[in-house]
Write a protein that holds these residues in place. Sequence first.
Motif, PDB file in Angstrom:
ATOM      1  N   LYS A  55       0.165-167.291 -80.712  1.00  0.00           N
ATOM      2  CA  LYS A  55      -0.403-168.201 -79.650  1.00  0.00           C
ATOM      3  C   LYS A  55       0.457-169.395 -79.909  1.00  0.00           C
ATOM      4  CE  LYS A  55      -4.826-166.331 -78.399  1.00  0.00           C
ATOM      5  NZ  LYS A  55      -6.474-166.762 -78.544  1.00  0.00           N
ATOM      6  N   ARG A  56       0.671-169.766 -81.220  1.00  0.00           N
ATOM      7  CA  ARG A  56       1.262-170.981 -81.612  1.00  0.00           C
ATOM      8  C   ARG A  56       2.667-171.002 -81.161  1.00  0.00           C
ATOM      9  NH1 ARG A  56       3.188-175.222 -81.536  1.00  0.00           N
ATOM     10  NH2 ARG A  56       3.208-176.966 -82.767  1.00  0.00           N
ATOM     11  N   ILE A  57       3.315-169.963 -81.091  1.00  0.00           N
ATOM     12  CA  ILE A  57       4.844-169.749 -80.674  1.00  0.00           C
ATOM     13  C   ILE A  57       4.842-170.102 -79.091  1.00  0.00           C
ATOM     14  CG2 ILE A  57       6.744-168.239 -80.179  1.00  0.00           C
ATOM     15  CD1 ILE A  57       6.419-169.553 -83.144  1.00  0.00           C
ATOM     16  N   ASN A  58       3.876-169.224 -78.527  1.00  0.00           N
ATOM     17  CA  ASN A  58       3.654-169.379 -77.041  1.00  0.00           C
ATOM     18  C   ASN A  58       3.394-170.794 -76.369  1.00  0.00           C
ATOM     19  OD1 ASN A  58       4.269-166.695 -76.380  1.00  0.00           O
ATOM     20  ND2 ASN A  58       1.885-166.306 -76.164  1.00  0.00           N
ATOM     21  N   ARG A  59       2.594-171.721 -77.351  1.00  0.00           N
ATOM     22  CA  ARG A  59       2.513-173.077 -77.010  1.00  0.00           C
ATOM     23  C   ARG A  59       3.620-173.744 -77.091  1.00  0.00           C
ATOM     24  NH1 ARG A  59      -1.536-176.091 -80.701  1.00  0.00           N
ATOM     25  NH2 ARG A  59      -0.013-177.689 -81.364  1.00  0.00           N
ATOM     26  N   ALA A  60       4.421-173.528 -78.336  1.00  0.00           N
ATOM     27  CA  ALA A  60       5.691-174.300 -78.735  1.00  0.00           C
ATOM     28  C   ALA A  60       6.731-174.079 -77.498  1.00  0.00           C
ATOM     29  CB  ALA A  60       6.068-173.657 -79.843  1.00  0.00           C
ATOM     30  N   LYS A  61       6.762-172.793 -76.937  1.00  0.00           N
ATOM     31  CA  LYS A  61       7.820-172.544 -75.799  1.00  0.00           C
ATOM     32  C   LYS A  61       7.325-173.174 -74.611  1.00  0.00           C
ATOM     33  CE  LYS A  61       9.986-168.790 -73.200  1.00  0.00           C
ATOM     34  NZ  LYS A  61       9.982-167.261 -72.914  1.00  0.00           N
ATOM     35  N   SER A  62       6.002-172.997 -74.183  1.00  0.00           N
ATOM     36  CA  SER A  62       5.762-173.740 -73.155  1.00  0.00           C
ATOM     37  C   SER A  62       5.724-175.394 -72.806  1.00  0.00           C
ATOM     38  CB  SER A  62       4.363-173.389 -72.698  1.00  0.00           C
ATOM     39  OG  SER A  62       3.092-174.118 -73.710  1.00  0.00           O
ATOM     40  N   ALA A  99       4.696-158.559 -82.667  1.00  0.00           N
ATOM     41  CA  ALA A  99       3.651-158.895 -82.052  1.00  0.00           C
ATOM     42  C   ALA A  99       4.027-160.071 -80.844  1.00  0.00           C
ATOM     43  CB  ALA A  99       2.741-159.636 -83.103  1.00  0.00           C
ATOM     44  N   TYR A 100       4.782-160.571 -80.896  1.00  0.00           N
ATOM     45  CA  TYR A 100       5.082-161.745 -79.965  1.00  0.00           C
ATOM     46  C   TYR A 100       5.493-160.916 -78.665  1.00  0.00           C
ATOM     47  CZ  TYR A 100       7.503-165.229 -77.134  1.00  0.00           C
ATOM     48  OH  TYR A 100       7.808-166.214 -76.320  1.00  0.00           O
ATOM     49  N   SER A 101       6.307-159.821 -78.681  1.00  0.00           N
ATOM     50  CA  SER A 101       6.784-159.010 -77.776  1.00  0.00           C
ATOM     51  C   SER A 101       5.706-158.297 -77.219  1.00  0.00           C
ATOM     52  CB  SER A 101       7.937-157.909 -78.330  1.00  0.00           C
ATOM     53  OG  SER A 101       8.894-158.640 -78.763  1.00  0.00           O
ATOM     54  N   LYS A 102       4.862-157.715 -77.931  1.00  0.00           N
ATOM     55  CA  LYS A 102       3.744-156.988 -77.386  1.00  0.00           C
ATOM     56  C   LYS A 102       2.681-157.877 -76.579  1.00  0.00           C
ATOM     57  CE  LYS A 102      -0.105-154.006 -78.771  1.00  0.00           C
ATOM     58  NZ  LYS A 102      -0.551-153.121 -79.978  1.00  0.00           N
ATOM     59  N   TYR A 103       2.668-159.059 -77.251  1.00  0.00           N
ATOM     60  CA  TYR A 103       1.604-159.982 -76.405  1.00  0.00           C
ATOM     61  C   TYR A 103       1.964-160.635 -75.177  1.00  0.00           C
ATOM     62  CZ  TYR A 103      -1.843-163.930 -76.140  1.00  0.00           C
ATOM     63  OH  TYR A 103      -3.023-164.617 -75.876  1.00  0.00           O
ATOM     64  N   ASN A 104       3.634-160.516 -75.085  1.00  0.00           N
ATOM     65  CA  ASN A 104       4.077-161.262 -73.932  1.00  0.00           C
ATOM     66  C   ASN A 104       4.617-160.082 -73.163  1.00  0.00           C
ATOM     67  OD1 ASN A 104       3.733-164.150 -74.198  1.00  0.00           O
ATOM     68  ND2 ASN A 104       4.727-163.662 -76.278  1.00  0.00           N
ATOM     69  N   ASN A 105       4.315-158.823 -73.153  1.00  0.00           N
ATOM     70  CA  ASN A 105       5.000-157.839 -72.319  1.00  0.00           C
ATOM     71  C   ASN A 105       6.445-157.579 -72.508  1.00  0.00           C
ATOM     72  OD1 ASN A 105       2.336-156.858 -71.520  1.00  0.00           O
ATOM     73  ND2 ASN A 105       2.159-158.768 -70.226  1.00  0.00           N
ATOM     74  N   ILE A 106       6.877-157.776 -73.615  1.00  0.00           N
ATOM     75  CA  ILE A 106       8.485-157.700 -73.711  1.00  0.00           C
ATOM     76  C   ILE A 106       8.798-156.107 -74.179  1.00  0.00           C
ATOM     77  CG2 ILE A 106      10.469-158.557 -75.044  1.00  0.00           C
ATOM     78  CD1 ILE A 106       9.225-161.203 -75.092  1.00  0.00           C
ATOM     79  N   LYS A 107       9.696-155.507 -73.728  1.00  0.00           N
ATOM     80  CA  LYS A 107      10.074-154.230 -74.236  1.00  0.00           C
ATOM     81  C   LYS A 107      10.200-154.158 -75.696  1.00  0.00           C
ATOM     82  CE  LYS A 107      11.992-152.589 -69.889  1.00  0.00           C
ATOM     83  NZ  LYS A 107      13.249-151.929 -69.287  1.00  0.00           N
ATOM     84  N   VAL A 108       9.643-153.418 -76.284  1.00  0.00           N
ATOM     85  CA  VAL A 108       9.740-153.224 -77.900  1.00  0.00           C
ATOM     86  C   VAL A 108      11.254-152.990 -78.357  1.00  0.00           C
ATOM     87  CG1 VAL A 108       9.424-150.636 -77.874  1.00  0.00           C
ATOM     88  CG2 VAL A 108       8.660-151.949 -79.955  1.00  0.00           C
ATOM     89  N   GLU A 109      12.037-152.269 -77.382  1.00  0.00           N
ATOM     90  CA  GLU A 109      13.392-152.079 -77.630  1.00  0.00           C
ATOM     91  C   GLU A 109      14.172-153.373 -77.951  1.00  0.00           C
ATOM     92  OE1 GLU A 109      11.827-148.686 -75.744  1.00  0.00           O
ATOM     93  OE2 GLU A 109      11.872-150.611 -75.270  1.00  0.00           O
TER      94      GLU A 109
END
Length: 356
Positions: free
Chosen positions: A174-181, A312-322
């Motif tokens: 969540k802290r990374i998502n805030r930093a990006k936004s 975890a960041y990828s999973k939370y933000n629907n990024i492909k695990v690949e």
Amino acid sequence: SEMCIRDRYSDVPAGAFYYAFKMGSRKSKEYYLGDLMSDAVGKDNSSLLNIRLKKELDLVSEVNAFITGSIDCGLFIISGKMSEGIVFEELDKQLWKILDEIKISGVGDQKLKALKNLDTSQHLQKEIKVPKVISDLLVLRGIRTFSDAKNFFRPDLKNVHDPFLMKGMKEAVKRINRAKSQNESILLFGDYDVDGTSAVSMMYTFFKDQNINVNYFVPDRYSEGYGFSKQGIDYAFNQKNSLIITLDCGIRAVQQTTYANSKNIDVIICDHHNVAEELPNAISILNPKQPDCLYPNKNLSGCGVGFKFISAYSKYNNIKVEETYKYLDLLALSLIADIMSLTGENRIFTFYGLKK
């Protein structure tokens, strides 16, 4: 005393089983059946064992246990038939639990463990059709069933642990998502060894691909030394970084984290070293060795903890695990260079990392 399995077979899921133990010469019956019944009377305790087996082994439809020969030396035999639909491993596990408790023949733990391994190796050899030396080695490595062997010989990335099992992971993401936004600038502070630099390379490249504003700082081995440092924090402050992520260090950096906070810089710690009683006042601490962390793999490298973070960041933000699999080569390098245990998911990561 000598104790060995003479034979045991289980050809079908509802098959027969047969154990035979050669009993060494002993003067007292207690060496045969141990503490099965402290007030047992008579020379032959086999009837008491029969009662115990029938009461506790609900996996069998028939069971027999008896001793042949004299009280000083004889053959102890357990035989029976498994109930329909029961696999042998289930019966075997329960039966050995009872044999452990009654301490057959007074054999020590190491002897009994060796005996169990011999029995399991014989069964595994038949199950996966390999030479005995291979089944012996597999059992010594904790691989005791067909399923264990399949996972060992066919590593699958689907079998790694969920990154959100690690304490603090949700807060970190969540802290990374805030930093990006908010277009904040993030500093990656890594150790100078192979594990630390692999972690920095992996996370820096991943964040760049995700359009996150990021730079890095790796201390000089000789002039600055190991660990999250005041020099690095001052560098982050001068670069107007509002968040520092430590990689392969920081778990004991209580004063340094407080110093960063005094400059309005948040800290996320990604580390794998042993924790101290006092923890840094960070936004999140990612370390599987925290006493109350439920993450199963306690032997991740620092880069491994970082890999779980980007997973975890990828999973939370629907990024492909690949997208995270691109960095398995760096992860494998860190696991090997930091001499981590190449078992469980570490072995899976290394298997696929070496392929890259």
